[in-house]
Design a protein around this motif. Sequence first.
Motif, PDB file in Angstrom:
ATOM      1  N   ASP A 161       0.821  -1.204   0.000  1.00  0.00           N
ATOM      2  CA  ASP A 161       0.000   0.000   0.000  1.00  0.00           C
ATOM      3  C   ASP A 161       0.859   1.261   0.000  1.00  0.00           C
ATOM      4  N   LEU A 162       0.436   2.249  -0.814  1.00  0.00           N
ATOM      5  CA  LEU A 162       1.072   3.561  -0.780  1.00  0.00           C
ATOM      6  C   LEU A 162       0.507   4.309   0.421  1.00  0.00           C
ATOM      7  N   ILE A 163       1.317   4.502   1.454  1.00  0.00           N
ATOM      8  CA  ILE A 163       0.814   5.126   2.676  1.00  0.00           C
ATOM      9  C   ILE A 163       1.226   6.593   2.799  1.00  0.00           C
ATOM     10  N   GLN A 164       2.262   6.989   2.038  1.00  0.00           N
ATOM     11  CA  GLN A 164       2.745   8.360   2.145  1.00  0.00           C
ATOM     12  C   GLN A 164       3.455   8.746   0.843  1.00  0.00           C
ATOM     13  N   ALA A 165       3.396  10.027   0.494  1.00  0.00           N
ATOM     14  CA  ALA A 165       4.126  10.527  -0.676  1.00  0.00           C
ATOM     15  C   ALA A 165       4.396  12.012  -0.492  1.00  0.00           C
ATOM     16  N   ASN A 166       5.510  12.469  -1.042  1.00  0.00           N
ATOM     17  CA  ASN A 166       5.854  13.888  -1.023  1.00  0.00           C
ATOM     18  C   ASN A 166       6.122  14.352  -2.447  1.00  0.00           C
ATOM     19  N   HIS A 167       5.500  15.474  -2.817  1.00  0.00           N
ATOM     20  CA  HIS A 167       5.718  16.052  -4.136  1.00  0.00           C
ATOM     21  C   HIS A 167       6.243  17.472  -3.966  1.00  0.00           C
ATOM     22  N   THR A 168       7.484  17.689  -4.396  1.00  0.00           N
ATOM     23  CA  THR A 168       8.094  19.015  -4.340  1.00  0.00           C
ATOM     24  C   THR A 168       8.219  19.564  -5.753  1.00  0.00           C
ATOM     25  N   TYR A 169       7.724  20.797  -5.973  1.00  0.00           N
ATOM     26  CA  TYR A 169       7.777  21.451  -7.276  1.00  0.00           C
ATOM     27  C   TYR A 169       8.406  22.826  -7.066  1.00  0.00           C
ATOM     28  N   TYR A 170       9.530  23.098  -7.748  1.00  0.00           N
ATOM     29  CA  TYR A 170      10.231  24.342  -7.460  1.00  0.00           C
ATOM     30  C   TYR A 170      10.958  24.886  -8.691  1.00  0.00           C
ATOM     31  N   ASN A 171      11.251  26.182  -8.633  1.00  0.00           N
ATOM     32  CA  ASN A 171      12.004  26.856  -9.683  1.00  0.00           C
ATOM     33  C   ASN A 171      13.450  26.969  -9.237  1.00  0.00           C
ATOM     34  N   SER A 172      14.359  26.418 -10.035  1.00  0.00           N
ATOM     35  CA  SER A 172      15.764  26.366  -9.638  1.00  0.00           C
ATOM     36  C   SER A 172      16.421  27.743  -9.622  1.00  0.00           C
ATOM     37  N   SER A 190      14.512  31.033  -9.170  1.00  0.00           N
ATOM     38  CA  SER A 190      13.875  31.935  -8.208  1.00  0.00           C
ATOM     39  C   SER A 190      13.707  31.316  -6.826  1.00  0.00           C
ATOM     40  N   GLY A 191      13.661  29.969  -6.763  1.00  0.00           N
ATOM     41  CA  GLY A 191      13.442  29.303  -5.493  1.00  0.00           C
ATOM     42  C   GLY A 191      11.985  29.110  -5.134  1.00  0.00           C
ATOM     43  N   GLU A 192      11.088  29.632  -5.965  1.00  0.00           N
ATOM     44  CA  GLU A 192       9.647  29.469  -5.699  1.00  0.00           C
ATOM     45  C   GLU A 192       9.305  27.984  -5.623  1.00  0.00           C
ATOM     46  N   MET A 193       8.559  27.583  -4.599  1.00  0.00           N
ATOM     47  CA  MET A 193       8.315  26.156  -4.400  1.00  0.00           C
ATOM     48  C   MET A 193       6.926  25.884  -3.849  1.00  0.00           C
ATOM     49  N   THR A 194       6.483  24.661  -4.117  1.00  0.00           N
ATOM     50  CA  THR A 194       5.280  24.113  -3.497  1.00  0.00           C
ATOM     51  C   THR A 194       5.601  22.682  -3.083  1.00  0.00           C
ATOM     52  N   ILE A 195       5.336  22.350  -1.826  1.00  0.00           N
ATOM     53  CA  ILE A 195       5.553  20.997  -1.324  1.00  0.00           C
ATOM     54  C   ILE A 195       4.228  20.438  -0.838  1.00  0.00           C
ATOM     55  N   LYS A 196       3.870  19.264  -1.357  1.00  0.00           N
ATOM     56  CA  LYS A 196       2.661  18.585  -0.909  1.00  0.00           C
ATOM     57  C   LYS A 196       3.057  17.271  -0.240  1.00  0.00           C
ATOM     58  N   ALA A 197       2.701  17.143   1.025  1.00  0.00           N
ATOM     59  CA  ALA A 197       3.000  15.940   1.794  1.00  0.00           C
ATOM     60  C   ALA A 197       1.701  15.168   2.006  1.00  0.00           C
ATOM     61  N   TYR A 198       1.595  14.006   1.346  1.00  0.00           N
ATOM     62  CA  TYR A 198       0.375  13.210   1.392  1.00  0.00           C
ATOM     63  C   TYR A 198       0.471  12.144   2.480  1.00  0.00           C
ATOM     64  N   ASP A 199      -0.558  12.093   3.320  1.00  0.00           N
ATOM     65  CA  ASP A 199      -0.688  11.055   4.342  1.00  0.00           C
ATOM     66  C   ASP A 199      -1.945  10.255   4.011  1.00  0.00           C
ATOM     67  N   PHE A 200      -1.762   9.145   3.289  1.00  0.00           N
ATOM     68  CA  PHE A 200      -2.918   8.388   2.820  1.00  0.00           C
ATOM     69  C   PHE A 200      -3.569   7.566   3.922  1.00  0.00           C
ATOM     70  N   LYS A 237       3.753  26.428   0.705  1.00  0.00           N
ATOM     71  CA  LYS A 237       4.160  27.309  -0.399  1.00  0.00           C
ATOM     72  C   LYS A 237       5.128  28.349   0.137  1.00  0.00           C
ATOM     73  N   GLY A 238       6.212  28.566  -0.610  1.00  0.00           N
ATOM     74  CA  GLY A 238       7.197  29.539  -0.162  1.00  0.00           C
ATOM     75  C   GLY A 238       8.381  29.607  -1.084  1.00  0.00           C
ATOM     76  N   ASN A 239       9.573  29.711  -0.511  1.00  0.00           N
ATOM     77  CA  ASN A 239      10.789  29.847  -1.301  1.00  0.00           C
ATOM     78  C   ASN A 239      11.885  28.972  -0.706  1.00  0.00           C
ATOM     79  N   LEU A 240      12.557  28.226  -1.560  1.00  0.00           N
ATOM     80  CA  LEU A 240      13.615  27.322  -1.108  1.00  0.00           C
ATOM     81  C   LEU A 240      14.765  28.070  -0.440  1.00  0.00           C
ATOM     82  N   PHE A 241      14.999  29.321  -0.862  1.00  0.00           N
ATOM     83  CA  PHE A 241      16.158  30.063  -0.388  1.00  0.00           C
ATOM     84  C   PHE A 241      15.889  30.822   0.913  1.00  0.00           C
ATOM     85  N   VAL A 242      14.624  30.963   1.286  1.00  0.00           N
ATOM     86  CA  VAL A 242      14.270  31.655   2.541  1.00  0.00           C
ATOM     87  C   VAL A 242      13.221  30.824   3.276  1.00  0.00           C
ATOM     88  N   ARG A 243      13.563  29.611   3.594  1.00  0.00           N
ATOM     89  CA  ARG A 243      12.632  28.688   4.249  1.00  0.00           C
ATOM     90  C   ARG A 243      12.210  29.207   5.631  1.00  0.00           C
TER      91      ARG A 243
END
Length: 237
Positions: free
Chosen positions: A163-174, A176-186, A195-201
């Motif tokens: 069973d897929l119980i967990q997944a993480n999807h990170t989408y970012y601009n190399s 600008s650093g603009e990013m979206t991270i989705k952490a799935y807990d199935f 949502k934020g920026n990789l360079f200023v977490r």
Amino acid sequence: MRYLFLISSLFFCQSSFAQSFVFPKLAGQGNSISTLIPQNWKAIDTAYGDLNNDKSEDMAFVLEFEKPVTERRAYGDAETELIKEFQKPRILAVYFRDPKSGKYIFALQNNNFVLRSEEGGALGEPFKQLNITDNNLNLVFEGGSEWRWKLDYFFKFQHKDWDLIQANHTYYNSSSGEMTIKAYDFANRKVKQTKGNLFVRNTINEVSEEILYFSQLRTLNNFKKPWTWEITKDNFL
């Protein structure tokens, strides 16, 4: 005329090989990984750890065929069912270690889920790592170009399935650093989005949480490959 005949013969041989390719059936048991790898295949990653909670060190590995063949692969949208690709096939394999005999016993063969070397976009090879942590089988993929993506999948062996119980999807601009991270807990049917920026977490990040709606857990038996599960409208995993 002779030259044309030679070209035709080579094309026929390649076409025949592609049409006749069949995934091998992996061995039922063995003493080591070397005894479990079929001829003309090689292991490109291996992981050890307890997957069935019996305190014994199980083994998982990814195999790659020696040459490219024509494969019909699932594509990452809701409309295209299969596309034809010329690439080296891969196999995900899992073997449980018998605590008494010490032998590795066959537990899983999946011929589809692991992305091939040509499926990572401009970054090239998308398959990054295979791990076993906390009784979970973890596969990591990454790809893209300026806009990049990273996928982490965690499968657990339970109820005689993976069973897929967990997944993480990170989408970012190399750049600008603009990013979206989705952490799935199935297991708990929820997703945490950051949502934020990789360079200023942790300074301008926006965090939200939503309930996940789906009929049943995805497994390694019914999840074709990354990017083919449309969890919500236009949101693929």
